[in-house]
Write a protein that holds these residues in place. Structure first.
Motif, PDB file in Angstrom:
ATOM      1  N   GLY A 189       6.573   5.474  -2.481  1.00  0.00           N
ATOM      2  CA  GLY A 189       6.082   5.863  -1.170  1.00  0.00           C
ATOM      3  C   GLY A 189       5.384   7.210  -1.217  1.00  0.00           C
ATOM      4  N   ASN A 190       4.297   7.317  -0.479  1.00  0.00           N
ATOM      5  CA  ASN A 190       3.536   8.557  -0.358  1.00  0.00           C
ATOM      6  C   ASN A 190       3.120   8.730   1.104  1.00  0.00           C
ATOM      7  N   GLN A 191       2.811   9.926   1.479  1.00  0.00           N
ATOM      8  CA  GLN A 191       2.277  10.154   2.829  1.00  0.00           C
ATOM      9  C   GLN A 191       0.761  10.001   2.790  1.00  0.00           C
ATOM     10  N   TRP A 192       0.186   8.891   3.319  1.00  0.00           N
ATOM     11  CA  TRP A 192       0.876   7.753   3.890  1.00  0.00           C
ATOM     12  C   TRP A 192       0.252   6.520   3.285  1.00  0.00           C
ATOM     13  N   TYR A 193       0.684   6.134   2.131  1.00  0.00           N
ATOM     14  CA  TYR A 193       0.215   4.948   1.427  1.00  0.00           C
ATOM     15  C   TYR A 193       1.262   4.590   0.374  1.00  0.00           C
ATOM     16  N   TRP A 194       1.065   3.429  -0.256  1.00  0.00           N
ATOM     17  CA  TRP A 194       1.997   2.957  -1.273  1.00  0.00           C
ATOM     18  C   TRP A 194       1.306   2.868  -2.627  1.00  0.00           C
ATOM     19  N   THR A 195       2.049   3.207  -3.662  1.00  0.00           N
ATOM     20  CA  THR A 195       1.605   3.023  -5.035  1.00  0.00           C
ATOM     21  C   THR A 195       2.571   2.075  -5.725  1.00  0.00           C
ATOM     22  N   TYR A 196       2.022   1.106  -6.458  1.00  0.00           N
ATOM     23  CA  TYR A 196       2.843   0.091  -7.114  1.00  0.00           C
ATOM     24  C   TYR A 196       2.595   0.113  -8.616  1.00  0.00           C
ATOM     25  N   GLN A 197       3.652  -0.140  -9.366  1.00  0.00           N
ATOM     26  CA  GLN A 197       3.564  -0.203 -10.817  1.00  0.00           C
ATOM     27  C   GLN A 197       4.281  -1.455 -11.317  1.00  0.00           C
ATOM     28  N   TYR A 198       3.719  -2.042 -12.372  1.00  0.00           N
ATOM     29  CA  TYR A 198       4.321  -3.181 -13.065  1.00  0.00           C
ATOM     30  C   TYR A 198       4.682  -2.714 -14.476  1.00  0.00           C
ATOM     31  N   PRO A 199       5.812  -2.041 -14.650  1.00  0.00           N
ATOM     32  CA  PRO A 199       6.115  -1.440 -15.966  1.00  0.00           C
ATOM     33  C   PRO A 199       6.337  -2.460 -17.077  1.00  0.00           C
ATOM     34  N   ASP A 200       6.724  -3.688 -16.759  1.00  0.00           N
ATOM     35  CA  ASP A 200       6.941  -4.707 -17.792  1.00  0.00           C
ATOM     36  C   ASP A 200       5.676  -5.481 -18.134  1.00  0.00           C
ATOM     37  N   HIS A 201       4.579  -5.184 -17.467  1.00  0.00           N
ATOM     38  CA  HIS A 201       3.348  -5.953 -17.645  1.00  0.00           C
ATOM     39  C   HIS A 201       2.170  -5.058 -18.006  1.00  0.00           C
ATOM     40  N   GLY A 202       2.407  -4.128 -18.881  1.00  0.00           N
ATOM     41  CA  GLY A 202       1.327  -3.288 -19.372  1.00  0.00           C
ATOM     42  C   GLY A 202       1.068  -2.049 -18.546  1.00  0.00           C
ATOM     43  N   GLY A 203       1.948  -1.715 -17.616  1.00  0.00           N
ATOM     44  CA  GLY A 203       1.772  -0.491 -16.848  1.00  0.00           C
ATOM     45  C   GLY A 203       0.682  -0.567 -15.808  1.00  0.00           C
ATOM     46  N   ILE A 204       0.432  -1.735 -15.235  1.00  0.00           N
ATOM     47  CA  ILE A 204      -0.578  -1.851 -14.181  1.00  0.00           C
ATOM     48  C   ILE A 204      -0.157  -1.012 -12.981  1.00  0.00           C
ATOM     49  N   GLU A 205      -1.098  -0.311 -12.404  1.00  0.00           N
ATOM     50  CA  GLU A 205      -0.821   0.535 -11.235  1.00  0.00           C
ATOM     51  C   GLU A 205      -1.819   0.217 -10.131  1.00  0.00           C
ATOM     52  N   ILE A 206      -1.322   0.067  -8.907  1.00  0.00           N
ATOM     53  CA  ILE A 206      -2.127  -0.310  -7.760  1.00  0.00           C
ATOM     54  C   ILE A 206      -1.850   0.663  -6.627  1.00  0.00           C
ATOM     55  N   THR A 207      -2.886   1.080  -5.942  1.00  0.00           N
ATOM     56  CA  THR A 207      -2.765   1.911  -4.753  1.00  0.00           C
ATOM     57  C   THR A 207      -3.209   1.094  -3.542  1.00  0.00           C
ATOM     58  N   ALA A 208      -2.363   1.032  -2.528  1.00  0.00           N
ATOM     59  CA  ALA A 208      -2.634   0.206  -1.350  1.00  0.00           C
ATOM     60  C   ALA A 208      -2.739   1.087  -0.117  1.00  0.00           C
ATOM     61  N   ASN A 209      -3.905   1.054   0.520  1.00  0.00           N
ATOM     62  CA  ASN A 209      -4.146   1.748   1.784  1.00  0.00           C
ATOM     63  C   ASN A 209      -4.368   0.738   2.894  1.00  0.00           C
ATOM     64  N   MET A 210      -4.124   1.175   4.107  1.00  0.00           N
ATOM     65  CA  MET A 210      -4.384   0.320   5.255  1.00  0.00           C
ATOM     66  C   MET A 210      -5.887   0.180   5.472  1.00  0.00           C
ATOM     67  N   LEU A 211      -6.326  -1.034   5.805  1.00  0.00           N
ATOM     68  CA  LEU A 211      -7.726  -1.270   6.132  1.00  0.00           C
ATOM     69  C   LEU A 211      -7.986  -0.879   7.586  1.00  0.00           C
ATOM     70  N   LYS A 212      -9.043  -0.122   7.788  1.00  0.00           N
ATOM     71  CA  LYS A 212      -9.396   0.329   9.128  1.00  0.00           C
ATOM     72  C   LYS A 212     -10.229  -0.719   9.852  1.00  0.00           C
ATOM     73  N   GLU A 213     -10.382  -0.523  11.157  1.00  0.00           N
ATOM     74  CA  GLU A 213     -11.170  -1.424  11.973  1.00  0.00           C
ATOM     75  C   GLU A 213     -12.659  -1.128  11.813  1.00  0.00           C
ATOM     76  N   LYS A 214     -13.490  -2.029  12.342  1.00  0.00           N
ATOM     77  CA  LYS A 214     -14.936  -1.910  12.168  1.00  0.00           C
ATOM     78  C   LYS A 214     -15.485  -0.628  12.767  1.00  0.00           C
ATOM     79  N   ASP A 215     -14.904  -0.187  13.881  1.00  0.00           N
ATOM     80  CA  ASP A 215     -15.411   1.018  14.533  1.00  0.00           C
ATOM     81  C   ASP A 215     -14.832   2.300  13.939  1.00  0.00           C
TER      82      ASP A 215
END
Length: 391
Positions: A189-215
């Motif tokens: 957890g981070n302010q304010w987004y999530w970071t994910y890691q797959y340590p058993d699968h080669g150390g893949i790391e993903i950062t997930a942010n919320m998608l904003k609206e069109k405006d």
């Protein structure tokens, strides 16, 4: 001689005029029903698109590379995995623990609560009617009744014991350690987004942010659509997990306390700075499931959505390969060492060791093992950095 050259010049000019007129003349209309004539191709060149193996190849429809967020393309079920306006009750569950908890809530707790409320209401109504002043002008001086006191003491105890038996079993199942071969997912957890890691699968790391609206998006930034998910729940990078395979979830935080929660999984695990919390679950139905941070973590607490895409093990393996990772051996226990901060092998200790090594020099020059490949899942084209998607 001059007259002869003049005549040649005039003849050449008349020839050029005739050629230019033929070039710009309107072509004759084709007869009715006749097929249009194809343009003449240069010698040795074809005028049709290649249709053999020489044509550019495209990915299969189920390829993880086709989706914009780097996950396999999947349709959202409007009745599973997300909140529905007007729904009363829990979301449909897709894990064993969730199904058991759903049963306990609907078939155990609600009937018991309803029976107790009805009983108390009837008792109050009877007391008000039976012991009113008109019907009972001389109040009773009875101080206690042994039978009633024993009854209202043992009754709740029996009810609580009956409820505790399945409740303790559910609590134990929620924190059961993951078996060998489980897929390890580390959520940070981070302010304010999530970071994910797959340590058993080669150390893949993903950062997930919320998608904003069109405006709300900036030029060149992707806005949320209905395909991505509901408002405030869609993310630019979904995490992918296999169906029917135990998941080992580890949570921690880089700043304040967060909480990783997916209602359809019956899952809520706090992410605490300096601590690793762990639980396990198994998803039984493919689909797209949404959640949010469930611990008040600051001004943008409501803008930390979670999107989990559950796919078949074969699709999960293809997704791992597309991200530059690798699949571990079958039934292999987790080899990822994720120590507590400050413990042996932790990042803090490594930093201190590096600082000491810079002063004293390395203890030995043995070759270090190859670093695991880290692939950031950034197929959205959003230029905003981590945590900036909601600003």
């Amino acid at each position: 001689m001059p007259s002869r050259m003049k005549a040649l010049a005039i003849a050449a000019g008349l020839g050029c005029a005739a050629l230019s007129g033929a070039a710009f003349a309107k072509p004759a209309a084709a007869p009715a029903g006749a097929a249009p004539q194809a343009a003449a191709a240069p010698a040795g060149a074809a005028n049709t698109a290649p249709t053999t193996a020489a044509a550019p190849t495209t990915a299969a429809p189920t390829s993880p590379l086709l989706a914009q967020d780097g996950a396999p393309a999947i349709a959202i079920d409007p009745k599973v995995g997300l909140p529905i306006d007007g729904r009363i009750g829990l979301q449909p569950q897709v894990t064993k623990n969730g199904e058991f908890a759903h049963w306990m809530h609907n078939d155990v707790l609600l009937p018991v609560i309803t029976a107790i409320c009805v009983l108390v209401l009837l008792l109050l109504a009877w007391v008000v009617f039976r012991f009113r002043r008109a019907a009972n002008p001389v109040p009773s001086k009875t101080s206690h009744n042994t039978f009633i006191e024993v009854l209202w003491t043992l009754g709740p105890v029996v009810v609580l014991v009956l409820i505790a038996i399945p409740s303790i079993g559910l609590l134990q199942a929620q924190f059961k350690p993951a078996p060998a071969g489980a897929v390890t997912l580390k959520a940070i957890g981070n302010q304010w987004y999530w970071t994910y890691q797959y340590p058993d699968h080669g150390g893949i790391e993903i950062t997930a942010n919320m998608l904003k609206e069109k405006d709300q998006v900036s030029p060149g930034e992707r806005a949320r659509t209905d395909v991505d998910g509901p408002r405030l729940l869609a993310v630019d990078n979904r995490i992918v997990l296999p169906v029917g395979v135990p998941i080992r979830l580890i949570t921690t935080s880089n700043d304040v306390i967060h909480s990783w929660a997916i209602p359809a999984f019956w899952m809520k695990l706090d992410a605490v700075p300096g601590r690793l919390n762990e639980t396990s679950f198994t998803i039984e139905k493919p689909g797209l499931y949404f959640g949010q941070c469930s611990e008040l973590c600051g001004a943008r607490h409501g803008f930390m959505p979670i999107a989990v895409q559950a796919v078949s093990p074969a699709q999960f393996a293809a997704w791992i390969a597309a991200k530059g990772g690798k699949m571990p051996g079958a039934a292999t226990p987790s080899a990822a060492v994720i120590p507590q901060p400050g413990a042996e092998g932790s990042a803090a200790e490594a930093t201190q060791a590096n600082a000491a090594e810079a002063v004293t020099g390395p203890a030995d020059n043995a070759a270090t093992p190859a670093q695991s490949s880290t692939s950031a899942q950034g197929a959205t084209g959003n230029p905003a950095g981590p945590g900036n998607a909601g600003q």
